[in-house]
Design a protein around this motif. Structure first.
Motif, mmCIF file in Angstrom:
data_model
loop_
_atom_site.group_PDB
_atom_site.id
_atom_site.type_symbol
_atom_site.label_atom_id
_atom_site.label_comp_id
_atom_site.label_asym_id
_atom_site.label_seq_id
_atom_site.Cartn_x
_atom_site.Cartn_y
_atom_site.Cartn_z
ATOM 1 N N TRP A 1 0.832 -1.205 0.000
ATOM 2 C CA TRP A 1 0.000 0.000 0.000
ATOM 3 C C TRP A 1 0.866 1.253 0.000
ATOM 4 O O TRP A 1 0.539 2.243 -0.650
ATOM 5 C CB TRP A 1 -0.931 -0.010 1.204
ATOM 6 C CG TRP A 1 -1.833 -1.211 1.250
ATOM 7 C CD1 TRP A 1 -2.359 -1.882 0.188
ATOM 8 C CD2 TRP A 1 -2.300 -1.876 2.428
ATOM 9 N NE1 TRP A 1 -3.123 -2.930 0.633
ATOM 10 C CE2 TRP A 1 -3.113 -2.957 1.995
ATOM 11 C CE3 TRP A 1 -2.126 -1.680 3.796
ATOM 12 C CZ2 TRP A 1 -3.737 -3.829 2.889
ATOM 13 C CZ3 TRP A 1 -2.738 -2.537 4.690
ATOM 14 C CH2 TRP A 1 -3.547 -3.599 4.239
ATOM 15 N N THR A 2 1.962 1.216 0.737
ATOM 16 C CA THR A 2 2.872 2.362 0.766
ATOM 17 C C THR A 2 3.444 2.628 -0.617
ATOM 18 O O THR A 2 3.529 3.783 -1.059
ATOM 19 C CB THR A 2 4.013 2.110 1.764
ATOM 20 O OG1 THR A 2 3.471 1.947 3.071
ATOM 21 C CG2 THR A 2 4.995 3.267 1.778
ATOM 22 N N ASP A 3 3.840 1.577 -1.318
ATOM 23 C CA ASP A 3 4.359 1.745 -2.675
ATOM 24 C C ASP A 3 3.338 2.454 -3.558
ATOM 25 O O ASP A 3 3.679 3.348 -4.343
ATOM 26 C CB ASP A 3 4.706 0.389 -3.291
ATOM 27 C CG ASP A 3 5.977 -0.219 -2.702
ATOM 28 O OD1 ASP A 3 6.686 0.502 -1.970
ATOM 29 O OD2 ASP A 3 6.245 -1.390 -2.980
ATOM 30 N N ASP A 4 2.072 2.073 -3.422
ATOM 31 C CA ASP A 4 1.024 2.666 -4.252
ATOM 32 C C ASP A 4 0.721 4.104 -3.852
ATOM 33 O O ASP A 4 0.232 4.894 -4.662
ATOM 34 C CB ASP A 4 -0.254 1.828 -4.176
ATOM 35 C CG ASP A 4 -0.140 0.516 -4.934
ATOM 36 O OD1 ASP A 4 0.786 0.392 -5.763
ATOM 37 O OD2 ASP A 4 -0.956 -0.389 -4.688
ATOM 38 N N LEU A 5 1.008 4.460 -2.609
ATOM 39 C CA LEU A 5 0.704 5.810 -2.137
ATOM 40 C C LEU A 5 1.837 6.791 -2.372
ATOM 41 O O LEU A 5 1.602 7.956 -2.715
ATOM 42 C CB LEU A 5 0.366 5.779 -0.642
ATOM 43 C CG LEU A 5 -1.013 5.214 -0.285
ATOM 44 C CD1 LEU A 5 -1.096 4.887 1.203
ATOM 45 C CD2 LEU A 5 -2.109 6.211 -0.670
ATOM 46 N N VAL A 6 3.078 6.351 -2.200
ATOM 47 C CA VAL A 6 4.184 7.318 -2.241
ATOM 48 C C VAL A 6 5.301 6.952 -3.203
ATOM 49 O O VAL A 6 6.206 7.756 -3.413
ATOM 50 C CB VAL A 6 4.784 7.538 -0.834
ATOM 51 C CG1 VAL A 6 3.746 8.060 0.129
ATOM 52 C CG2 VAL A 6 5.417 6.262 -0.287
ATOM 53 N N LEU A 7 5.280 5.759 -3.784
ATOM 54 C CA LEU A 7 6.398 5.337 -4.628
ATOM 55 C C LEU A 7 5.950 4.969 -6.033
ATOM 56 O O LEU A 7 6.494 4.056 -6.655
ATOM 57 C CB LEU A 7 7.119 4.137 -3.986
ATOM 58 C CG LEU A 7 7.763 4.387 -2.622
ATOM 59 C CD1 LEU A 7 8.362 3.101 -2.079
ATOM 60 C CD2 LEU A 7 8.853 5.449 -2.732
ATOM 61 N N GLN A 8 4.967 5.684 -6.565
ATOM 62 C CA GLN A 8 4.467 5.333 -7.896
ATOM 63 C C GLN A 8 5.424 5.736 -9.010
ATOM 64 O O GLN A 8 5.311 5.248 -10.128
ATOM 65 C CB GLN A 8 3.093 5.963 -8.133
ATOM 66 C CG GLN A 8 1.980 5.315 -7.325
ATOM 67 C CD GLN A 8 0.603 5.754 -7.793
ATOM 68 O OE1 GLN A 8 0.400 6.038 -8.968
ATOM 69 N NE2 GLN A 8 -0.345 5.812 -6.875
ATOM 70 N N GLY A 9 6.359 6.603 -8.748
ATOM 71 C CA GLY A 9 7.308 6.994 -9.771
ATOM 72 C C GLY A 9 7.265 8.479 -10.067
ATOM 73 O O GLY A 9 6.706 9.270 -9.313
ATOM 74 N N ALA A 10 7.846 8.865 -11.216
ATOM 75 C CA ALA A 10 7.999 10.277 -11.540
ATOM 76 C C ALA A 10 6.786 10.864 -12.244
ATOM 77 O O ALA A 10 6.651 12.087 -12.318
ATOM 78 C CB ALA A 10 9.233 10.470 -12.412
#
Length: 408
Positions: A169-178
């Motif tokens: 969930w964290t990846d989807d919230l804050v680490l989606q990319g540029a």
């Protein structure tokens, strides 16, 4: 006349791998440069150290995204529950920020964090026990990531068995990319995260433990020091901020040593240099990229450049921390560098609350890896390392080889 924004070339793999030549040119072009940053957002980059230091303490620059004129900043937050997403310490200013920070500051003092050393060391050794016999590993997946996740999970009282879910969930919230975030993906991740935290808070109410989240629940229920939205936002911030940047500190620090063998040799020969080395890793290639966002409450002038009310001002710590007017020979990694007052943790009232914990985890993780993984080397050429694009910088993977025989 307003500057035309410079487009940061996130689509260029060379820039993602090494943005510092572009950053150097931006700094040389002027102290404040308008640019299109990750997510397609327009921001004014403060590129020089002294200006950045002053901006981070300037009360005219707000941390509250509601002070921004660009509606996309609000639209990037979960549509279904924006109030909770706006109620954490990173997004508030005094007096709310002062009240919220006071609730958790005692848990992150240097003295309190120092008491965690034996447990963090135990976690590091346990992780290396699991990869030691192989002679080959991805140090992000097997070491740099699970170490701070485990530490913050134990500090908050989050079951380690839930790690993979909240990481996703964290990846989807804050680490989606540029690029611009996917609203549907963001909303789904926040619904899952909020549902999880709501259940965890309920469990702490029924069976409080000796952990930080239980203490926050008590502050909510007995002391009325925060409301339910603030409780959820605080739990989310501590959980996520407690590991996402530290993962990159550890990964980038080890990567920097492996591509600078003279510095690696120096640190192996003198482990007492490790605390200073952590500061140099943060200055040289820190996890926040390119910097820390603020929003102009009013028209402001920084270094002679007029910035309109509502504009996003990005204190570009990744650029300012290589300012040659403050750091001699700034593009050189030097773990023995003195007076290394970088901006990677910010400055002023929003100075990173978790800085002592990040420093401790970085020292233990990197020191233990160097002590136990002999003949440590990259398993791929440095140019083949893949780096995270966007607001957080670090290697996505860190494939290495090593041996378990006598040290060099």
């Amino acid at each position: 006349m307003s500057q035309q924004p410079v487009l940061l070339p996130y689509a260029d793999p060379a820039f993602v791998a090494d943005p510092f030549p572009v950053y150097r040119q931006l700094r040389e072009d002027g102290p404040v440069r308008r640019a299109v940053i990750a997510g397609g957002l327009d921001a004014w980059l403060v590129t020089r150290y002294e200006d950045g230091l002053a901006a981070l303490s300037d009360p005219r620059l707000s941390s509250d995204v509601r002070d921004a004129s660009d509606p996309r900043l609000i639209e990037r937050l979960p549509a279904t529950d924006r109030e909770s997403a706006l109620r954490n310490m990173l997004r508030t200013d005094p007096p709310d920020h002062t009240r919220l920070r006071r609730l958790v500051s005692k848990a992150f003092t240097a003295h309190r964090v120092a008491g965690l050393w034996p447990r963090v060391q135990e976690i590091a050794d346990g992780l290396l026990d699991g990869i030691g016999p192989d002679g080959r590993a991805d140090l992000v997946e097997s070491y740099a990531l699970p170490l701070p996740v485990t530490v913050i999970g134990e500090l908050l009282g989050v079951p380690v068995t839930d790690r993979h879910e909240f990481q996703r969930w964290t990846d989807d919230l804050v680490l989606q990319g540029a690029g611009p975030p996917d609203p549907a993906r963001t909303d789904e991740a926040w619904r899952n995260m909020r549902g999880y935290l709501t259940g965890l808070i309920a469990a702490k109410r029924d069976r409080p433990g000796d952990d930080l989240l239980s203490a926050l629940v008590t502050a909510r229920d007995e002391e009325r020091s925060l409301d339910e939205d603030e409780l959820i936002a605080m739990a989310f911030l501590l959980l996520v901020a407690g590991y996402v940047t530290t993962v990159n500190l550890i990964g980038s620090g080890i990567a920097a040593l492996l591509v600078h063998p003279d510095q690696l040799r120096m640190l192996r020969d003198d482990p007492a240099l490790l605390p200073g080395a952590i500061e140099e890793f943060l200055r040289y290639d820190g996890p926040v990229n390119p910097g820390i966002a603020r929003f102009a409450r009013e028209d402001v002038t920084i270094a002679g450049v007029d910035i309109p009310r509502g504009a996003t001002v990005l204190v570009a710590s990744a650029i300012a921390d290589r300012d040659p007017d403050h750091f001699p020979d700034p593009d050189r990694l030097d773990i023995s560098r003195q007076d290394n007052a970088h901006l990677a943790f910010g400055h002023g009232i929003h100075y990173c609350l978790g800085a002592p914990l990040a420093r401790l985890e970085g020292q233990i993780a990197i020191g233990t890896a160097l002590r136990r993984l002999h003949h440590l080397a990259l398993a791929v050429p440095p140019g083949e390392l893949r780096w995270r694009p966007g607001v957080l910088r670090g290697p996505e993977r860190l494939p290495v080889t090593f041996t378990a025989d006598a040290p060099d």
